[in-house]
Write a protein that holds these residues in place. Sequence first.
Motif, short mmCIF file in Angstrom:
data_model
loop_
_atom_site.label_atom_id
_atom_site.label_comp_id
_atom_site.label_asym_id
_atom_site.label_seq_id
_atom_site.Cartn_x
_atom_site.Cartn_y
_atom_site.Cartn_z
N HIS A 1 0.86 -1.19 0.00
CA HIS A 1 0.00 0.00 0.00
C HIS A 1 0.89 1.24 0.00
N HIS A 2 1.28 1.71 1.17
CA HIS A 2 2.18 2.86 1.26
C HIS A 2 3.55 2.38 1.74
N PHE A 3 4.59 2.97 1.20
CA PHE A 3 5.94 2.59 1.59
C PHE A 3 6.83 3.82 1.55
N GLY A 4 8.05 3.70 2.05
CA GLY A 4 8.91 4.88 2.13
C GLY A 4 10.38 4.51 2.16
N ARG B 1 -12.95 3.95 -22.00
CA ARG B 1 -13.52 3.17 -20.91
C ARG B 1 -12.48 2.81 -19.85
N LEU B 2 -11.63 3.74 -19.47
CA LEU B 2 -10.65 3.44 -18.43
C LEU B 2 -11.34 3.35 -17.07
N SER B 3 -10.94 2.37 -16.28
CA SER B 3 -11.54 2.17 -14.97
C SER B 3 -10.64 2.74 -13.88
N GLY B 4 -11.19 2.85 -12.69
CA GLY B 4 -10.45 3.49 -11.61
C GLY B 4 -10.37 4.99 -11.86
N GLY B 5 -9.61 5.68 -11.07
CA GLY B 5 -9.46 7.12 -11.22
C GLY B 5 -8.20 7.58 -10.51
N PRO B 6 -7.86 8.86 -10.60
CA PRO B 6 -6.65 9.36 -9.95
C PRO B 6 -6.66 9.00 -8.46
N GLN B 7 -5.59 8.35 -8.02
CA GLN B 7 -5.55 7.94 -6.62
C GLN B 7 -4.23 8.38 -6.01
N MET B 8 -3.25 7.50 -5.86
CA MET B 8 -2.00 7.94 -5.24
C MET B 8 -1.23 8.85 -6.19
N VAL B 9 -0.95 10.06 -5.72
CA VAL B 9 -0.33 11.08 -6.58
C VAL B 9 1.03 11.46 -5.99
N GLU B 10 2.02 11.59 -6.86
CA GLU B 10 3.35 11.98 -6.42
C GLU B 10 3.92 13.05 -7.34
N VAL B 11 4.60 14.03 -6.75
CA VAL B 11 5.12 15.19 -7.47
C VAL B 11 6.64 15.18 -7.41
N SER B 12 7.27 15.46 -8.54
CA SER B 12 8.74 15.53 -8.58
C SER B 12 9.22 16.71 -7.74
N ARG B 13 10.49 16.64 -7.34
CA ARG B 13 11.02 17.69 -6.46
C ARG B 13 11.01 19.06 -7.11
N ASP B 14 11.19 19.12 -8.42
CA ASP B 14 11.17 20.43 -9.08
C ASP B 14 9.75 20.88 -9.44
N HIS C 1 -0.41 1.07 -6.81
CA HIS C 1 -0.85 2.01 -5.78
C HIS C 1 0.19 3.12 -5.61
N GLN C 2 0.94 3.14 -4.52
CA GLN C 2 1.80 4.30 -4.27
C GLN C 2 3.03 4.33 -5.16
#
Length: 468
Positions: free
Chosen positions: A70-73, A383-396, A451-452
């Motif tokens: 799920h979530h990791f780091g 017909r894409l399923s799901g939607g925007p979920q885990m979002v990540e942004v680059s450092r710049d 996911h993440q």
Amino acid sequence: MATWQPDPSFYPSPRLAAKAPPEKLAYVAAFDPDRKSPDTIAVVDVDPDSASYSRIVGTVAATHAGDEFHHFGWNACSSCLCPNAPHPHIERRYLVVPGLRSSRIYILDTKPDPRKPQIVKVIEPADIAEKTGYTRPHTVHCGPGGIYVAALGNKDGKAPGGVFVMDHESFEPLGRWEVDRGPQQLGYDAWWHLGFDTMVTSEWGTPDTFENGLVPEILLGGKYGRRLHFWDFTKRKHLQAIDFGEEHQLVFELRPAHDPTKPHGFVNCVISLKDLSSSIWTWYRDGDKWAVKKIISIPAEPADPDLLPPVLKGFKAVPPLVTDIDLSMDDRFLYVACWGTGDLQQYDVSDPFNPKLTGKVRIGGIVARASHPGAKNGAKNGRLSGGPQMVEVSRDGRRVYFTNSLYGAIDPQFYPEGIDGWMVKLDAKPGGGIAFDPKFFIDWPKGQRPHQVRLQAGDCSSDSYCYP
């Protein structure tokens, strides 16, 4: 004379981190919703100059099935440069990957070959429960003096959930973080304001209330998490709880300002029982206390009941279901993922109390099923399923990545026809505005859902800083 040098991916300030070189790889957690095959960490090529751009170039599989990655780091980040807990010679090289359902934690070494991470340690659930008193590890943050893990259940899978700490070199679970938890019972996310010696935690529910899907009676009864908790970080003592009210359910993702001189941050509320809207709130200092203010309300969209899953037919509307948010490194743009409607929204939050919508794209969605310019035949069938979920942004701040699965047991409640996984990338303009990169669409291998996303050398939800 040779001298030790801190990890080059560590930066003392977010201002300097924003000048870091662009990422070339992304690590993505993917899970088998049927829990029959091992989950994986996929390695994605995100270098536009590479021949394998927008492709999965490596995978490492778990040793067991049914973990639900799920979530990791990371094991370490820029907080290692903080003067109150300096560890400048720790390396950012290990991914700490928990199984939300199994409570097992995998340690992956990315250094020998970043495209081929290797599992170097597995921490079993019984070991974590015995040493920390917790299960269902959910959020991993590298921080001053160790690795902080927010967990959703105690050793029996009940309340209280909380935070435990792991050693960031040996990866041994050290124990429960809280000394005085006060009234806090439910757990979800945890992050902090290092400049104000404050930890913030949010709430979901105990494992029995979500592991088989959201329970309508609990949701409509206002019994899921709806509070923020503020803690003395050094004393590990609960200071204050703010209740958003029974109407506001599932107070989730914490995004404090990266600038350590700014005592504010943002949190999403997934759903309002009053009108199915989602909301974004700012927390901030008000005198000697913390306070919150709702700054964004995203309404539900009317819809034909025939196009809705059973759980929503009676409401005749699609809720936005804001399930994730992310804040750019300069604290200017907040990205809001609407998993229900399929929107990914960008807001200018330079003034954290007066946001301005500066960009929006739509992909997937419960009713919209919107396409992507890079999807095979997508422009035709849409017909894409799901939607925007885990979002990540680059450092710049120039690139935004996201995937489309929420949680194995919850996905079919809102997408009963099933979710075919995908990952996309947006290009973001410095002054605001976002657009799909038409060359970046990953049709995820069948049998797993992504996911993440974590970016090589760091991203906007990995690191915390002690200098402005």
